[in-house]
Design a protein around this motif. Structure first.
Motif, PDB file in Angstrom:
ATOM      1  N   ASN A  19     -12.097  -4.675  -5.328  1.00 28.99           N
ATOM      2  CA  ASN A  19     -11.553  -5.042  -6.626  1.00 28.99           C
ATOM      3  C   ASN A  19     -10.313  -4.218  -6.890  1.00 28.99           C
ATOM      4  OD1 ASN A  19     -11.487  -6.442  -9.055  1.00 28.99           O
ATOM      5  ND2 ASN A  19     -12.768  -4.968 -10.135  1.00 28.99           N
ATOM      6  N   ARG A  20      -9.412  -4.740  -7.697  1.00 34.39           N
ATOM      7  CA  ARG A  20      -8.257  -3.954  -8.098  1.00 34.39           C
ATOM      8  C   ARG A  20      -8.018  -4.128  -9.587  1.00 34.39           C
ATOM      9  NH1 ARG A  20      -3.805  -4.104  -4.835  1.00 34.39           N
ATOM     10  NH2 ARG A  20      -2.467  -3.474  -6.551  1.00 34.39           N
ATOM     11  N   GLY A  21      -7.423  -3.132 -10.184  1.00 31.82           N
ATOM     12  CA  GLY A  21      -7.106  -3.176 -11.599  1.00 31.82           C
ATOM     13  C   GLY A  21      -5.782  -3.894 -11.835  1.00 31.82           C
ATOM     14  N   ASN A  22      -5.296  -3.806 -13.059  1.00 32.48           N
ATOM     15  CA  ASN A  22      -4.092  -4.517 -13.451  1.00 32.48           C
ATOM     16  C   ASN A  22      -2.844  -3.718 -13.085  1.00 32.48           C
ATOM     17  OD1 ASN A  22      -2.531  -6.503 -14.624  1.00 32.48           O
ATOM     18  ND2 ASN A  22      -2.685  -5.617 -16.677  1.00 32.48           N
ATOM     19  N   PHE A  23      -2.599  -3.587 -11.801  1.00 32.83           N
ATOM     20  CA  PHE A  23      -1.435  -2.869 -11.280  1.00 32.83           C
ATOM     21  C   PHE A  23      -0.684  -3.774 -10.303  1.00 32.83           C
ATOM     22  CE2 PHE A  23      -1.604   1.544 -12.684  1.00 32.83           C
ATOM     23  CZ  PHE A  23      -2.867   1.609 -13.251  1.00 32.83           C
ATOM     24  N   PRO A  24       0.639  -3.565 -10.184  1.00 33.03           N
ATOM     25  CA  PRO A  24       1.423  -4.426  -9.281  1.00 33.03           C
ATOM     26  C   PRO A  24       1.064  -4.192  -7.816  1.00 33.03           C
ATOM     27  CG  PRO A  24       2.774  -2.652 -10.175  1.00 33.03           C
ATOM     28  CD  PRO A  24       1.471  -2.594 -10.912  1.00 33.03           C
ATOM     29  N   PRO A  25       1.447  -5.142  -6.948  1.00 34.92           N
ATOM     30  CA  PRO A  25       1.088  -5.061  -5.517  1.00 34.92           C
ATOM     31  C   PRO A  25       1.665  -3.854  -4.798  1.00 34.92           C
ATOM     32  CG  PRO A  25       1.816  -7.266  -6.092  1.00 34.92           C
ATOM     33  CD  PRO A  25       2.108  -6.413  -7.277  1.00 34.92           C
ATOM     34  N   ARG A  26       2.678  -3.187  -5.406  1.00 31.82           N
ATOM     35  CA  ARG A  26       3.224  -2.020  -4.692  1.00 31.82           C
ATOM     36  C   ARG A  26       2.240  -0.851  -4.691  1.00 31.82           C
ATOM     37  NH1 ARG A  26       5.681   1.412  -8.061  1.00 31.82           N
ATOM     38  NH2 ARG A  26       5.653   0.863 -10.276  1.00 31.82           N
ATOM     39  N   PHE A  27       1.159  -1.002  -5.442  1.00 31.65           N
ATOM     40  CA  PHE A  27       0.033  -0.062  -5.337  1.00 31.65           C
ATOM     41  C   PHE A  27      -0.952  -0.682  -4.346  1.00 31.65           C
ATOM     42  CE2 PHE A  27       0.605   3.094  -8.704  1.00 31.65           C
ATOM     43  CZ  PHE A  27       1.595   2.489  -9.485  1.00 31.65           C
ATOM     44  N   SER A  28      -1.156  -0.004  -3.251  1.00 28.61           N
ATOM     45  CA  SER A  28      -2.078  -0.537  -2.250  1.00 28.61           C
ATOM     46  C   SER A  28      -2.795   0.625  -1.581  1.00 28.61           C
ATOM     47  CB  SER A  28      -1.316  -1.357  -1.200  1.00 28.61           C
ATOM     48  OG  SER A  28      -0.444  -0.511  -0.470  1.00 28.61           O
ATOM     49  N   GLY A  29      -3.722   0.295  -0.724  1.00 30.96           N
ATOM     50  CA  GLY A  29      -4.422   1.371  -0.036  1.00 30.96           C
ATOM     51  C   GLY A  29      -5.275   0.832   1.067  1.00 30.96           C
ATOM     52  N   ARG A  30      -6.078   1.702   1.600  1.00 32.47           N
ATOM     53  CA  ARG A  30      -7.035   1.284   2.616  1.00 32.47           C
ATOM     54  C   ARG A  30      -8.156   2.306   2.703  1.00 32.47           C
ATOM     55  NH1 ARG A  30      -3.829   2.342   8.333  1.00 32.47           N
ATOM     56  NH2 ARG A  30      -2.613   4.146   7.656  1.00 32.47           N
ATOM     57  N   GLN A  31      -9.221   1.885   3.353  1.00 33.53           N
ATOM     58  CA  GLN A  31     -10.334   2.787   3.600  1.00 33.53           C
ATOM     59  C   GLN A  31     -10.597   2.806   5.097  1.00 33.53           C
ATOM     60  OE1 GLN A  31     -14.278   1.748   2.045  1.00 33.53           O
ATOM     61  NE2 GLN A  31     -14.659   3.917   1.609  1.00 33.53           N
TER      62      GLN A  31
END
Lengths: 116, 114
Positions: free
Chosen positions: A56-68
């Motif tokens: 899930n992701r919050g209300n932030f633009p796609p330039r916020f990303s990550g990985r596990q």
């Protein structure tokens, strides 16, 4: 038992650059959550990873990303940094979906990101 | 739009007295409510929680009350101690398939004076 760890403690970047923040969960925890605490605001939910997948992701633009990663540690990447991205970024871990809804989240000390 | 509101940014209480921290929420889908405590330069630490099927939960000096009809949550600390001085965040979680991410209020800074 070691708690949630985050690195670096502080990070200074300039506008347009990319920032990478890291988080190591408590041993055995499979879920990692990322939150942003900007000045004057409460913690805002950014991203949730469990078993290597973004859940899930919050209300932030796609330039916020990550990985596990396979060892459940996680990375948050913020691209094209803007001044308003300056904030404390907190990582939390928990037992994951198997832990059920009473699944307590344990927080790390955070990474203070400053964008100049 | 802020779904969780802590309308008092700060609160000062004398040692030994009761501290009451308040929290209001807007969404009746929230079904699990938590309080976290945060010291400077540390991450928030879990304090106490309550499920929507209860109206009170007690743990030592800390009691959380839930008024679902008013969509209001409060944390009582009795007796307050100087070590309780910290920022307290109210957090809520919704019963949905979107997972267990928390919605936090902006926090209330509690100062307990000797």
């Amino acid at each position: 038992e070691a708690g949630v760890t985050q690195s670096p403690t502080h990070l200074i970047k300039t506008r347009g650059q990319q920032a990478t923040l890291r988080c190591s969960p408590i041993s055995g925890h499979t879920s990692v959550y990322w939150y942003q605490q900007a000045l004057g605001l409460g913690l805002q939910f950014l991203l949730w990873y469990d078993e290597g997948e973004e859940r899930n992701r919050g209300n932030f633009p796609p330039r916020f990303s990550g990985r596990q990663f396979p060892n459940y540690s996680s990375e948050l990447n913020v691209n094209a940094l803007e001044l308003e991205d300056s904030a404390l970024y907190l990582c939390a871990s928990s037992w994951g979906l198997a832990g059920g809804p009473r699944n307590e989240q344990f927080f790390g000390p955070g990474t203070r990101l400053t964008v100049l | 739009d802020q779904q969780v509101k802590q309308n008092s940014p700060s609160l000062s209480v004398q040692e030994g007295r009761i501290s009451i921290l308040n929290c209001d929420y807007t969404n009746s889908m929230f079904d699990y409510f938590l309080w976290y405590k945060k010291y400077p330069a540390e991450g928030p630490t879990f304090l106490i929680s309550i499920s929507s099927i209860k109206d009170k939960n007690e743990d030592g000096r800390f009691t959380v009350f839930l008024n679902k009809s008013a969509k209001h949550l409060s944390l009582h600390i009795v007796p307050s101690q100087p070590g309780d001085s910290a920022v307290y965040f109210c957090a809520v979680r919704s019963n949905s398939n979107s997972g267990y991410a928390l919605n936090f209020g902006k926090g209330t800074s509690l100062l307990v004076t000797p």
